[in-house]
Enzyme design. Structure first.
Site, PDB file in Angstrom:
ATOM      1  N   CYS A 113       0.843  -1.199   0.000  1.00  0.00           N
ATOM      2  CA  CYS A 113       0.000   0.000   0.000  1.00  0.00           C
ATOM      3  C   CYS A 113       0.880   1.251   0.000  1.00  0.00           C
ATOM      4  CB  CYS A 113      -0.903  -0.004   1.229  1.00  0.00           C
ATOM      5  SG  CYS A 113      -2.074   1.389   1.265  1.00  0.00           S
TER       6      CYS A 113
ATOM      7  N   ASP B 110       0.401   3.756   1.710  1.00  0.00           N
ATOM      8  CA  ASP B 110       0.352   4.315   3.066  1.00  0.00           C
ATOM      9  C   ASP B 110       1.766   4.640   3.585  1.00  0.00           C
ATOM     10  OD1 ASP B 110       0.160   4.402   6.040  1.00  0.00           O
ATOM     11  OD2 ASP B 110      -1.920   3.847   5.671  1.00  0.00           O
TER      12      ASP B 110
ATOM     13  N   ARG C 149       2.940   4.708   6.355  1.00  0.00           N
ATOM     14  CA  ARG C 149       3.401   3.917   7.504  1.00  0.00           C
ATOM     15  C   ARG C 149       3.914   2.536   7.104  1.00  0.00           C
ATOM     16  NH1 ARG C 149      -2.290   4.532  10.368  1.00  0.00           N
ATOM     17  NH2 ARG C 149      -2.780   4.062   8.186  1.00  0.00           N
TER      18      ARG C 149
ATOM     19  N   HIS D   7      -2.296  -4.292   5.106  1.00  0.00           N
ATOM     20  CA  HIS D   7      -1.919  -3.774   6.423  1.00  0.00           C
ATOM     21  C   HIS D   7      -3.123  -3.334   7.242  1.00  0.00           C
ATOM     22  CE1 HIS D   7      -2.417   0.653   5.735  1.00  0.00           C
ATOM     23  NE2 HIS D   7      -2.374   0.262   4.476  1.00  0.00           N
TER      24      HIS D   7
ATOM     25  N   CYS E 277      -5.912   0.378   7.135  1.00  0.00           N
ATOM     26  CA  CYS E 277      -5.781   0.815   5.744  1.00  0.00           C
ATOM     27  C   CYS E 277      -6.969   1.701   5.366  1.00  0.00           C
ATOM     28  CB  CYS E 277      -5.701  -0.388   4.801  1.00  0.00           C
ATOM     29  SG  CYS E 277      -5.452   0.083   3.069  1.00  0.00           S
TER      30      CYS E 277
HETATM   31 ZN   LIG Z   1      -3.427   1.025   2.944  1.00  0.00          ZN
END
Ligand SMILES: [Zn+2]
Length: 237
Positions: free
Chosen positions: A45, A47, A49, A101, A104
């Site tokens: 992803c 993302d 993080r 994850h 999300c």
């Molecule tokens: Zn995500």
């Protein structure tokens, strides 16, 4: 830190990092510049993080990467397909890892009925299809467990697409390419093998990088990678 300073800070942080890495290992960047031979393709992803190289404790040169919103693998997405083809056919990676994850945002959006707007609803359509296909199972769960479960089911669906990819099928047959589905728990920093694809605990057998023992020294600890079955160990000091 004021928002306008973030970019300047990032650039100065890069200077410090490059200086530190170069001091720690003068050959690191010159060797890196000669070429890449990563053994892992990571699909994850976007993302902020979930930075794959960081969370795996690996180094530049170790992980070829494709990341998009909610780590969706669509067979007709030429971007994903090009990354798969280049890394599997040309770089000959040994492992393809699809990672979902916790927390999300894409998964949360797909669980709700509200439109996000713009192109995002189109992008999240495969994830909404996953939700619809598992509506009963998801409805029986609490909010937190539901968000985890749809992310896992999304990885399962993505791994099925990967296993149907012609380049991946050829590489599995010809040289034993491994395909894994994993889940990254942001709250603990741990990556869990979901046992999908060809992988049966395969992540544990990923070989160490760059020689027999690659040592990364941080301020508070040392990360040691060894070839073979010993894997990686973190030593506090
Ligand atoms: Zn995500």
């Amino acid at each position: 830190m004021a928002t306008e300073d973030v970019f300047a800070y990032a650039l100065s942080s890069n200077q410090a990092w490059a200086g530190y890495k170069g001091h720690q290992n003068p050959d690191f960047f010159p060797k890196l510049a000669l070429g890449q031979s990563p053994e892992i393709l990571w699909i994850g992803c976007s993302d902020s993080r979930c930075p794959e190289t960081t969370i795996l404790g690996l180094q530049p040169g170790d992980v070829f990467t494709h990341r998009n919103i909610a780590n969706i693998v669509s067979p007709t997405d030429i971007n994903t397909s090009a990354v798969i083809e280049y890394s599997v056919v040309h770089l000959k990676v040994k492992h393809v890892v699809l990672c979902g994850h916790s927390s999300c945002g894409g998964a949360a959006a797909a669980l709700g009925d509200a439109r996000v707007g713009g192109v995002l609803d189109t992008w999240l359509t495969p994830l909404k299809a996953v939700r619809n296909a598992h509506r009963e199972e998801l409805a029986a769960l609490g909010d937190k467990a539901r968000a985890v479960r749809i992310a896992e089911l999304n990885v399962e669906a993505g791994v099925q697409v990967l296993m149907a990819n012609a380049n991946i099928q050829d590489a599995i047959a010809e040289r034993g390419l491994q395909v894994h589905g994993v889940f990254f728990d942001i709250g603990s920093g741990r990556v869990r093998d979901l046992g999908l694809g060809t992988g049966k605990g395969g992540l544990k057998s990923i070989e160490g990088t760059n020689g027999s023992a690659d040592v990364v020294r941080g301020r508070h600890a040392m990360l040691v990678f060894r070839n073979g079955t010993e894997g990686a160990a973190m030593q506090a000091r």
